[in-house]
Design a protein around this motif. Structure first.
Motif, PDB file in Angstrom:
ATOM      1  N   VAL A 182      45.100 -82.251 -28.923  1.00  0.00           N
ATOM      2  CA  VAL A 182      45.295 -82.096 -27.485  1.00  0.00           C
ATOM      3  C   VAL A 182      46.086 -80.834 -27.142  1.00  0.00           C
ATOM      4  O   VAL A 182      45.896 -80.247 -26.069  1.00  0.00           O
ATOM      5  N   THR A 183      46.927 -80.386 -28.060  1.00  0.00           N
ATOM      6  CA  THR A 183      47.692 -79.152 -27.819  1.00  0.00           C
ATOM      7  C   THR A 183      46.757 -77.964 -27.666  1.00  0.00           C
ATOM      8  O   THR A 183      46.983 -77.080 -26.828  1.00  0.00           O
ATOM      9  N   ALA A 184      45.694 -77.927 -28.468  1.00  0.00           N
ATOM     10  CA  ALA A 184      44.742 -76.823 -28.396  1.00  0.00           C
ATOM     11  C   ALA A 184      44.010 -76.822 -27.059  1.00  0.00           C
ATOM     12  O   ALA A 184      43.718 -75.755 -26.493  1.00  0.00           O
ATOM     13  N   VAL A 185      43.691 -78.001 -26.528  1.00  0.00           N
ATOM     14  CA  VAL A 185      43.067 -78.088 -25.204  1.00  0.00           C
ATOM     15  C   VAL A 185      43.995 -77.502 -24.146  1.00  0.00           C
ATOM     16  O   VAL A 185      43.595 -76.670 -23.323  1.00  0.00           O
ATOM     17  N   LEU A 186      45.249 -77.921 -24.182  1.00  0.00           N
ATOM     18  CA  LEU A 186      46.215 -77.447 -23.187  1.00  0.00           C
ATOM     19  C   LEU A 186      46.403 -75.936 -23.275  1.00  0.00           C
ATOM     20  O   LEU A 186      46.485 -75.251 -22.242  1.00  0.00           O
ATOM     21  N   GLN A 187      46.456 -75.389 -24.476  1.00  0.00           N
ATOM     22  CA  GLN A 187      46.656 -73.952 -24.634  1.00  0.00           C
ATOM     23  C   GLN A 187      45.489 -73.145 -24.066  1.00  0.00           C
ATOM     24  O   GLN A 187      45.689 -72.062 -23.517  1.00  0.00           O
ATOM     25  N   LYS A 188      44.275 -73.664 -24.181  1.00  0.00           N
ATOM     26  CA  LYS A 188      43.132 -72.959 -23.601  1.00  0.00           C
ATOM     27  C   LYS A 188      43.194 -72.965 -22.072  1.00  0.00           C
ATOM     28  O   LYS A 188      42.809 -71.991 -21.415  1.00  0.00           O
ATOM     29  N   VAL A 189      43.681 -74.061 -21.509  1.00  0.00           N
ATOM     30  CA  VAL A 189      43.843 -74.122 -20.054  1.00  0.00           C
ATOM     31  C   VAL A 189      44.934 -73.149 -19.616  1.00  0.00           C
ATOM     32  O   VAL A 189      44.764 -72.404 -18.643  1.00  0.00           O
ATOM     33  N   ILE A 190      46.052 -73.144 -20.325  1.00  0.00           N
ATOM     34  CA  ILE A 190      47.160 -72.235 -19.989  1.00  0.00           C
ATOM     35  C   ILE A 190      46.704 -70.787 -20.062  1.00  0.00           C
ATOM     36  O   ILE A 190      47.058 -69.949 -19.217  1.00  0.00           O
ATOM     37  N   ALA A 191      45.887 -70.470 -21.075  1.00  0.00           N
ATOM     38  CA  ALA A 191      45.426 -69.092 -21.272  1.00  0.00           C
ATOM     39  C   ALA A 191      44.345 -68.680 -20.276  1.00  0.00           C
ATOM     40  O   ALA A 191      43.926 -67.522 -20.254  1.00  0.00           O
ATOM     41  N   GLY A 192      43.875 -69.620 -19.443  1.00  0.00           N
ATOM     42  CA  GLY A 192      42.831 -69.299 -18.469  1.00  0.00           C
ATOM     43  C   GLY A 192      41.444 -69.245 -19.077  1.00  0.00           C
ATOM     44  O   GLY A 192      40.507 -68.739 -18.453  1.00  0.00           O
ATOM     45  N   GLU A 193      41.290 -69.784 -20.293  1.00  0.00           N
ATOM     46  CA  GLU A 193      39.981 -69.804 -20.946  1.00  0.00           C
ATOM     47  C   GLU A 193      39.122 -70.965 -20.454  1.00  0.00           C
ATOM     48  O   GLU A 193      37.957 -71.074 -20.832  1.00  0.00           O
ATOM     49  N   ALA A 194      39.703 -71.827 -19.652  1.00  0.00           N
ATOM     50  CA  ALA A 194      38.964 -72.962 -19.105  1.00  0.00           C
ATOM     51  C   ALA A 194      39.470 -73.254 -17.705  1.00  0.00           C
ATOM     52  O   ALA A 194      40.633 -72.992 -17.376  1.00  0.00           O
ATOM     53  N   ASP A 195      38.575 -73.801 -16.873  1.00  0.00           N
ATOM     54  CA  ASP A 195      38.981 -74.223 -15.534  1.00  0.00           C
ATOM     55  C   ASP A 195      39.793 -75.501 -15.583  1.00  0.00           C
ATOM     56  O   ASP A 195      40.618 -75.759 -14.692  1.00  0.00           O
ATOM     57  N   ALA A 196      39.533 -76.321 -16.620  1.00  0.00           N
ATOM     58  CA  ALA A 196      40.204 -77.608 -16.706  1.00  0.00           C
ATOM     59  C   ALA A 196      40.083 -78.179 -18.114  1.00  0.00           C
ATOM     60  O   ALA A 196      39.238 -77.756 -18.912  1.00  0.00           O
ATOM     61  N   GLY A 197      40.932 -79.141 -18.391  1.00  0.00           N
ATOM     62  CA  GLY A 197      40.862 -79.870 -19.650  1.00  0.00           C
ATOM     63  C   GLY A 197      41.476 -81.247 -19.457  1.00  0.00           C
ATOM     64  O   GLY A 197      42.352 -81.425 -18.602  1.00  0.00           O
ATOM     65  N   LEU A 198      41.012 -82.217 -20.224  1.00  0.00           N
ATOM     66  CA  LEU A 198      41.603 -83.547 -20.191  1.00  0.00           C
ATOM     67  C   LEU A 198      42.662 -83.635 -21.291  1.00  0.00           C
ATOM     68  O   LEU A 198      42.361 -83.456 -22.474  1.00  0.00           O
ATOM     69  N   VAL A 199      43.897 -83.893 -20.884  1.00  0.00           N
ATOM     70  CA  VAL A 199      45.022 -83.985 -21.811  1.00  0.00           C
ATOM     71  C   VAL A 199      45.846 -85.207 -21.431  1.00  0.00           C
ATOM     72  O   VAL A 199      45.581 -85.876 -20.438  1.00  0.00           O
ATOM     73  N   TYR A 200      46.874 -85.474 -22.221  1.00  0.00           N
ATOM     74  CA  TYR A 200      47.754 -86.598 -21.893  1.00  0.00           C
ATOM     75  C   TYR A 200      48.742 -86.211 -20.796  1.00  0.00           C
ATOM     76  O   TYR A 200      49.119 -85.035 -20.655  1.00  0.00           O
ATOM     77  N   ALA A 201      49.167 -87.203 -20.067  1.00  0.00           N
ATOM     78  CA  ALA A 201      50.168 -86.974 -19.021  1.00  0.00           C
ATOM     79  C   ALA A 201      51.437 -86.356 -19.588  1.00  0.00           C
ATOM     80  O   ALA A 201      52.087 -85.530 -18.937  1.00  0.00           O
ATOM     81  N   THR A 202      51.801 -86.726 -20.808  1.00  0.00           N
ATOM     82  CA  THR A 202      53.024 -86.184 -21.419  1.00  0.00           C
ATOM     83  C   THR A 202      52.895 -84.702 -21.729  1.00  0.00           C
ATOM     84  O   THR A 202      53.904 -83.997 -21.801  1.00  0.00           O
ATOM     85  N   ASP A 203      51.674 -84.209 -21.934  1.00  0.00           N
ATOM     86  CA  ASP A 203      51.495 -82.800 -22.303  1.00  0.00           C
ATOM     87  C   ASP A 203      51.800 -81.849 -21.153  1.00  0.00           C
ATOM     88  O   ASP A 203      52.198 -80.704 -21.379  1.00  0.00           O
ATOM     89  N   VAL A 204      51.593 -82.298 -19.928  1.00  0.00           N
ATOM     90  CA  VAL A 204      51.817 -81.419 -18.783  1.00  0.00           C
ATOM     91  C   VAL A 204      53.210 -81.589 -18.189  1.00  0.00           C
ATOM     92  O   VAL A 204      53.613 -80.810 -17.315  1.00  0.00           O
ATOM     93  N   ALA A 205      53.940 -82.600 -18.651  1.00  0.00           N
ATOM     94  CA  ALA A 205      55.291 -82.823 -18.126  1.00  0.00           C
ATOM     95  C   ALA A 205      56.175 -81.627 -18.453  1.00  0.00           C
ATOM     96  O   ALA A 205      56.341 -81.250 -19.615  1.00  0.00           O
ATOM     97  N   GLY A 206      56.719 -80.992 -17.413  1.00  0.00           N
ATOM     98  CA  GLY A 206      57.604 -79.851 -17.608  1.00  0.00           C
ATOM     99  C   GLY A 206      56.892 -78.563 -17.966  1.00  0.00           C
ATOM    100  O   GLY A 206      57.546 -77.570 -18.285  1.00  0.00           O
ATOM    101  N   GLU A 207      55.559 -78.539 -17.903  1.00  0.00           N
ATOM    102  CA  GLU A 207      54.786 -77.343 -18.231  1.00  0.00           C
ATOM    103  C   GLU A 207      54.443 -76.597 -16.945  1.00  0.00           C
ATOM    104  O   GLU A 207      53.547 -76.999 -16.199  1.00  0.00           O
ATOM    105  N   ASP A 208      55.140 -75.492 -16.682  1.00  0.00           N
ATOM    106  CA  ASP A 208      55.000 -74.780 -15.414  1.00  0.00           C
ATOM    107  C   ASP A 208      53.698 -73.996 -15.290  1.00  0.00           C
ATOM    108  O   ASP A 208      53.302 -73.623 -14.185  1.00  0.00           O
ATOM    109  N   ALA A 209      53.023 -73.733 -16.407  1.00  0.00           N
ATOM    110  CA  ALA A 209      51.830 -72.885 -16.374  1.00  0.00           C
ATOM    111  C   ALA A 209      50.579 -73.650 -15.955  1.00  0.00           C
ATOM    112  O   ALA A 209      49.521 -73.042 -15.774  1.00  0.00           O
ATOM    113  N   VAL A 210      50.687 -74.962 -15.796  1.00  0.00           N
ATOM    114  CA  VAL A 210      49.525 -75.754 -15.404  1.00  0.00           C
ATOM    115  C   VAL A 210      49.882 -76.708 -14.275  1.00  0.00           C
ATOM    116  O   VAL A 210      51.049 -76.995 -14.030  1.00  0.00           O
ATOM    117  N   GLU A 211      48.839 -77.187 -13.613  1.00  0.00           N
ATOM    118  CA  GLU A 211      48.965 -78.266 -12.642  1.00  0.00           C
ATOM    119  C   GLU A 211      48.160 -79.445 -13.166  1.00  0.00           C
ATOM    120  O   GLU A 211      47.256 -79.272 -14.001  1.00  0.00           O
TER     121      GLU A 211
END
Length: 266
Positions: A182-211
């Motif tokens: 799931v970390t790899a999914v989130l990193q692609k979203v952060i890098a702008g390589e994807a419009d969206a990704g399905l990740v866990y709620a805990t992965d985006v907690a405190g992560e300012d680069a994503v909504e």
């Protein structure tokens, strides 16, 4: 030269005091050459495998555990997809504790005769992660069908949960890529390589680069996280007990995980 009685008494008193001081110094363990008493070195070292989604919480748990258990050191925590970790362990990787993001991959380990009875210690649900500003204008699961979407691979817990969630909601998505954790999914979203990704709620907690967007039906697809000690390495069960205890559970809660009673594996 003979001392007067008062002077003789003073001399005897000084001699006695000096003798007591020397005896006191000789009786202090570890005080040779003025060194402080050394802290005992750890007598056991642990290697832990944990799902990628646990990294931030387990890094903190490991710090607090070693402070409470100085006799046990943690040499390595390997974070990856649960399917990868399970395969490594079955193939002989020397691991003392495994914490999986689902019960299916934990069963791969226990069915091989490794570990004790796993205990559920946390739960997690999925969210849609989008880059800051949501340039793809994604608002729901249905929008993922027309967006550049990254998902976890089907054998990974987050991939299995994503497939269940999409199927439940009648949405078909052709993923731009399928990642092994799931970390790899989130990193692609952060890098702008994807419009969206399905990740866990805990992965985006405190992560300012994503909504994040909580999709419909997310509460019905709950991943349960089991943990078990492998073998008899001293300190391994202590670590498991720490995760299950009040302090470990509070750390997990602070990082957004749900309690073990929140639901069954999705």
């Amino acid at each position: 030269m003979r001392l007067s009685p008062p002077a003789a008494l003073r001399a005897l008193a000084l001699l006695a005091a000096g003798t007591l001081a020397l005896a006191g110094c000789a009786g202090q363990p570890g005080s040779q050459d003025g060194d402080a008493v050394a802290t005992a070195a750890p007598t056991s070292t642990l290697t832990i495998s944990a799902a990628a989604s646990l990294q931030r919480s387990f890094d903190e748990i490991a710090k607090e555990f070693t402070a409470a258990h100085p006799e046990t050191a943690i040499s390595t925590i390997a974070y990856d997809g649960s399917s990868t970790l399970a395969t490594q362990i079955v193939e002989g990787a020397p691991v003392d504790v495994i914490a999986s993001a689902d019960e299916k991959n934990m069963a791969v380990v226990t069915d091989a005769g490794l570990g004790g009875d796993p205990v559920i210690f946390a739960t997690n649900t999925l969210v849609i992660a989008v880059p800051k500003g949501n340039p793809g204008k994604v608002k729901s699961l249905a929008d993922l069908a027309g967006a550049t979407t990254v998902l976890c691979a089907p054998q990974v817990p987050c991939g299995s949960a994503s497939a269940t969630l999409l199927q439940n909601q009648g949405v078909e998505v052709k993923a731009a890529s399928q990642e092994q954790n799931v970390t790899a999914v989130l990193q692609k979203v952060i890098a702008g390589e994807a419009d969206a990704g399905l990740v866990y709620a805990t992965d985006v907690a405190g992560e300012d680069a994503v909504e994040s967007i909580v999709p419909a039906g997310a509460e019905q697809v709950v991943n349960s996280y089991p943990i078990t000690a492998l073998g008899e390495q001293p300190g391994a069960q202590d670590f498991v007990d720490f995760v299950l205890g009040l302090e470990g559970q509070q750390i997990l809660k602070d990082h957004g995980f749900g309690s073990a009673s929140a639901g069954a594996d999705g």
